[in-house]
Design an enzyme around this catalytic site. Structure first.
Site, PDB file in Angstrom:
ATOM      1  N   GLY A   1     -12.165   7.500   7.764  1.00 39.28           N
ATOM      2  CA  GLY A   1     -13.016   7.770   6.606  1.00 39.28           C
ATOM      3  C   GLY A   1     -14.270   6.925   6.765  1.00 39.28           C
TER       4      GLY A   1
ATOM      5  N   GLY B   1     -17.248   1.068  13.371  1.00 41.65           N
ATOM      6  CA  GLY B   1     -18.297   0.065  13.154  1.00 41.65           C
ATOM      7  C   GLY B   1     -18.012  -1.256  13.841  1.00 41.65           C
TER       8      GLY B   1
ATOM      9  N   ASN C   1       0.875  -1.179   0.000  1.00 40.43           N
ATOM     10  CA  ASN C   1       0.000   0.000   0.000  1.00 40.43           C
ATOM     11  C   ASN C   1       0.909   1.225   0.000  1.00 40.43           C
ATOM     12  OD1 ASN C   1      -1.751   2.072   0.449  1.00 40.43           O
ATOM     13  ND2 ASN C   1      -2.743   1.160   2.239  1.00 40.43           N
TER      14      ASN C   1
ATOM     15  N   ASN D   1     -16.111  -1.629  16.575  1.00 40.55           N
ATOM     16  CA  ASN D   1     -15.829  -1.531  18.012  1.00 40.55           C
ATOM     17  C   ASN D   1     -16.843  -0.766  18.848  1.00 40.55           C
ATOM     18  OD1 ASN D   1     -13.114  -2.817  18.187  1.00 40.55           O
ATOM     19  ND2 ASN D   1     -12.626  -1.235  16.697  1.00 40.55           N
TER      20      ASN D   1
ATOM     21  N   HIS E   1     -13.483   2.695  -0.792  1.00 42.01           N
ATOM     22  CA  HIS E   1     -13.581   1.596   0.188  1.00 42.01           C
ATOM     23  C   HIS E   1     -14.044   0.291  -0.471  1.00 42.01           C
ATOM     24  CE1 HIS E   1     -14.170   4.546   3.824  1.00 42.01           C
ATOM     25  NE2 HIS E   1     -12.904   4.145   3.747  1.00 42.01           N
TER      26      HIS E   1
ATOM     27  N   ASP F   1     -11.525  11.318  17.377  1.00 44.13           N
ATOM     28  CA  ASP F   1     -11.504   9.925  17.824  1.00 44.13           C
ATOM     29  C   ASP F   1     -12.831   9.587  18.512  1.00 44.13           C
ATOM     30  OD1 ASP F   1     -11.128   7.510  19.264  1.00 44.13           O
ATOM     31  OD2 ASP F   1      -8.960   7.826  19.206  1.00 44.13           O
TER      32      ASP F   1
ATOM     33  N   HIS G   1     -19.126   1.334   6.435  1.00 45.46           N
ATOM     34  CA  HIS G   1     -17.692   1.347   6.770  1.00 45.46           C
ATOM     35  C   HIS G   1     -17.440   2.625   7.566  1.00 45.46           C
ATOM     36  CE1 HIS G   1     -13.338   0.442   5.723  1.00 45.46           C
ATOM     37  NE2 HIS G   1     -13.301   1.584   6.386  1.00 45.46           N
TER      38      HIS G   1
END
Ligand code: ADP
Length: 408
Positions: free
Chosen positions: A213, A334, A7, A336, A181, A284, A209
């Site tokens: 992002g 999503g 990546n 956690n 995504h 966060d 998602h």
């Protein structure tokens, strides 16, 4: 035989090496802060050790050279006796425009087509291309595969991907919804089908998602029919620091009325907005949830706007598909956050969506079915794994023939 997944981003090159026989990742790491002060190489070796060495990593070429050297013994924790054990390389590719509807083996023509997509993703495609060129140079003859974030969404119908802009502008400047995504979505849809033991061709699925992002996709009978990110990843849901949907008139007001430059508006909408802008505390979700519970009004607003927008999109996508039978949560938030999942699903009972509160609270970073008893929609948590998806595509498309046991 191994598959190397790369990546290559603007300031870092991340990698993960998969053993094809066992299907497991054996080592991973990153060359970070490329071209900056404080660049380093971090390696998670086969011996379980993590080693971070400060060293000059001036270019992406140098990053790839260092990574390949770290994979081969006697480098500490290295899995390979030689680079010849790498059977194929898979690359994350951000933007394939409307040219790529699936993953492809990289050829000169593919590189040229990706070059043509650079104006669509000026920050992402150039470093992706650097990674591809360098890997081809350093591993000549090894098949290389590009896996596009946009490809999954190419199945959208025109009414979902077309903006109501003048035709000449749409055609000449390729202004349309692309969506992102996609690699994550393909992996997550596959896992959701496996968890439900049902073929995707039977399902009307919405996948959320939610990470730094955030985006959502409607997948009808295995094909994406709409998605919330658009021409760029800025559209749609509220994100960590991106606004998602705003009235385009606000952009005009900022530039024309308040004389802000394009760069300033870009920074405002991409870096200062979203959860960070709403809460004025953090991007966060852990911090925001904690503070919201403690009575911080900005954090409460951030949580409310974030989950309201997501809920609105679930409803819109159920309408787009004429119904919904599966809702999936993935991404850091999503996977956690039971609080976010609970708030998104609130007031969706009219669609048949209800949660089992105990299952929801205990689902943290693991695959789980959190649907309430008797609910007609199955609600799942599926941890995403884009790198594994890239490895799977690469094996399917690119792997050099593996010598059979006993071959000379
Ligand atoms: P990216 O989009 O950069 O890949 P991730 O998918 O890793 O990001 O998601 C990162 C976000 O996930 C963090 O910003 C954090 O808000 C959120 N997150 C991670 N763990 C939790 C948790 N236990 N509860 C709530 N949010 C979490």
């Amino acid at each position: 035989m191994f598959v190397l997944v790369i990546n290559s981003g603007s300031s870092s090159v991340k990698y993960r090496l998969y053993d094809i026989a066992s299907g497991s990742a054996v080592t991973h790491g990153v060359a970070a802060r490329i071209g900056e002060v404080g660049s380093y190489l971090e390696i998670h070796g086969t011996d379980g050790g993590t080693r971070r060495t400060q060293q000059v990593v001036a270019t992406h070429a140098q990053a790839l050279e260092l990574i390949l050297a770290a994979l081969v013994r006697p480098a500490p924790g290295a899995p390979l006796a030689s680079l010849a054990e790498i059977g194929a390389v898979g690359h994350r590719a951000v933007h394939g425009g409307d040219a790529f509807v699936e993953s492809v083996q990289i050829t000169d023509d593919v590189i040229a087509e990706m070059e043509r997509c650079v104006p669509l993703a000026p920050l992402h495609n150039p470093p992706n291309l650097m990674g591809m060129r360098e890997a081809r140079r350093l591993l000549p003859g090894v098949p290389q595969v590009a896996v596009f974030d946009t490809a999954f969404h190419q199945s959208m119908p025109p009414e979902a991907y077309t903006y109501a802009l003048p035709g000449r502008w749409r055609r000449e400047h390729h202004l349309r919804r692309y969506g992102f995504h996609g690699t994550s979505y393909r992996y997550v849809c596959g896992r959701a089908g496996a968890m439900l033991a049902r073929p995707l061709s039977e399902l009307r699925m919405v996948v959320c998602h939610l990470g730094n992002g955030c985006s959502m996709v409607a997948v009808k009978h295995g094909r994406a029919v709409d998605t919330s990110m658009g021409f760029t990843p800025m559209e749609g849901l509220v994100m960590g620091t991106r606004s998602g949907d705003v009235d385009p008139g606000i952009v005009l007001h900022l530039t024309r009325g308040l004389q802000m430059t394009a760069a300033e508006v870009d920074h405002l909408l991409n870096q200062e907005s979203g959860l960070l802008g709403l809460s004025e505390v953090s991007n966060d979700m852990r911090v925001i949830t904690e503070r919201a519970e403690a009575g911080d009004e900005g954090c409460r607003l951030a949580l409310d706007v974030f989950t309201y927008r997501a809920r609105k999109y679930v409803g819109a996508y159920a309408a787009a598909m004429g119904g919904i039978d599966t809702l999936v949560f993935t991404g850091g938030i999503g996977e956690n956050s039971a609080t976010v999942r609970h708030m998104v699903c609130t007031r969706l009972a009219f669609l048949g969506i209800a949660l089992d509160d105990t299952a929801n609270r205990s689902a943290c970073g693991v695959e789980a079915d959190i649907s309430g008893p008797g609910a007609s929609v199955r609600v799942l948590v599926v941890p995403t794994d884009e790198e594994r998806m890239i490895a799977m595509d690469t094996i399917a498309l690119g792997i050099r023939s593996v010598p059979a046991a006993g071959d000379p």
